[in-house]
Design a protein around this motif. Structure first.
Motif, short mmCIF file in Angstrom:
data_model
loop_
_atom_site.label_atom_id
_atom_site.label_comp_id
_atom_site.label_asym_id
_atom_site.label_seq_id
_atom_site.Cartn_x
_atom_site.Cartn_y
_atom_site.Cartn_z
N ALA A 71 1.09 -1.74 0.09
CA ALA A 71 0.02 -0.34 -0.52
C ALA A 71 1.08 1.00 0.04
N GLY A 101 -3.40 -3.10 3.69
CA GLY A 101 -2.71 -3.79 3.20
C GLY A 101 -3.14 -5.38 4.57
N GLY A 104 5.27 -2.39 1.90
CA GLY A 104 4.90 -4.01 1.55
C GLY A 104 5.55 -5.10 2.40
P1 5GP Z 1 6.26 4.18 9.36
O1 5GP Z 1 6.73 4.81 7.98
O2 5GP Z 1 5.78 5.10 10.19
O3 5GP Z 1 7.15 3.23 9.71
O4 5GP Z 1 5.19 3.47 8.69
C1 5GP Z 1 4.17 4.25 8.67
C2 5GP Z 1 2.44 2.36 8.30
O5 5GP Z 1 3.05 2.51 7.50
C3 5GP Z 1 2.63 2.28 10.03
O6 5GP Z 1 1.46 3.04 10.17
C4 5GP Z 1 2.74 0.97 9.19
O7 5GP Z 1 2.45 -0.04 9.89
C5 5GP Z 1 2.87 0.84 8.01
N1 5GP Z 1 3.32 -0.41 7.43
C6 5GP Z 1 4.89 -0.99 7.79
N2 5GP Z 1 4.98 -1.31 6.87
C7 5GP Z 1 4.07 -1.62 6.25
C8 5GP Z 1 4.04 -3.05 4.88
O8 5GP Z 1 4.76 -3.36 4.71
N3 5GP Z 1 2.39 -2.78 4.32
C9 5GP Z 1 1.68 -1.99 4.62
N4 5GP Z 1 0.94 -2.51 3.84
N5 5GP Z 1 1.61 -0.60 5.50
C10 5GP Z 1 3.21 -0.88 6.66
#
Ligand code: 5GP
Length: 194
Positions: free
Chosen positions: A77, A109, A85
């Motif tokens: 996503a 996701g 991803g």
């Molecule tokens: P951050 O950039 O703050 O580490 O993450 C931002 C958002 O992306 C968080 O809500 C996290 O849970 C989500 N996120 C992290 N890894 C993935 C992933 O592999 N797939 C999806 N769909 N969201 C993710």
């Protein structure tokens, strides 16, 4: 005697609105139960202290598009203008070995995972109240006034959606309690899948 069904690990997907304290809950959960954390691929740059291959696989947009095209991702996503991803191969390998795997991913996701693998257990972390979330977001200092109200509106919509689409909703008003609740959810889900 014939062999019983192979014991497979449990796939647990944890999601929640930003500012709900999801990372803290997941970190503590990792100390309490034997569970593997999936390492996502992302196109966002690493933050100070983040390590490639540990916190994320940091890739460029071209490599990410390649992973999508080759079907290497279980879900993916866009979030905050970046791509995120879950690489599917390590997840499948761990599950096949009987190891439980946790995905910390955003809502879009999480819904893709549930559609692809209905046996996945989806958990949505709720803020204790709109007021508590308002205080948390305001305390972070990066949101004020109309922006803050808009984000609270988004969260209200996310919660309404989560009530319909997630297996479990847990309220994060006490860290120990919410972690204990997820530990119970894992135990119940394991029993139900046996
Ligand atoms: P951050 O950039 O703050 O580490 O993450 C931002 C958002 O992306 C968080 O809500 C996290 O849970 C989500 N996120 C992290 N890894 C993935 C992933 O592999 N797939 C999806 N769909 N969201 C993710």
């Amino acid at each position: 005697m014939t062999e019983g069904p192979r014991s497979l690990g449990l796939l647990i997907v944890v999601s929640g609105p930003s500012g709900v304290g999801k990372s803290t809950v997941i970190e503590k959960l990792g100390h309490e139960v034997d569970i593997a954390f999936s390492v996502s691929a992302t196109t966002r740059p690493p933050r100070p202290g983040e390590e490639d291959g540990v916190d994320y696989h940091f890739v460029d947009e071209e490599r990410f598009a390649d992973m999508v095209d080759r079907g290497e991702l279980l879900e993916w996503a866009r979030y905050g203008g970046r791509s995120y991803g879950t690489p599917v191969a390590p997840v499948r390998e761990l599950l096949d070995r009987g190891t439980d795997v946790l995905l910390d991913i955003e809502n879009e996701g999480a819904m893709q995972v549930k559609a692809a693998m209905p046996e996945a257990v989806t958990v949505f972390i709720l803020p204790p109240s709109p007021d508590a979330l308002r205080t948390r977001l305001a305390r972070r200092g990066d949101t004020t006034g109309a922006d803050l109200e808009a984000r609270l509106g988004v969260v209200a919509d996310q919660i309404a959606h989560a009530r319909r689409h997630y297996d479990w909703l847990v309220v994060n008003d006490d860290l120990d309690q919410v972690v204990a609740e997820i530990v119970r959810i894992l135990a119940v889900s394991r029993r139900m899948q046996q």
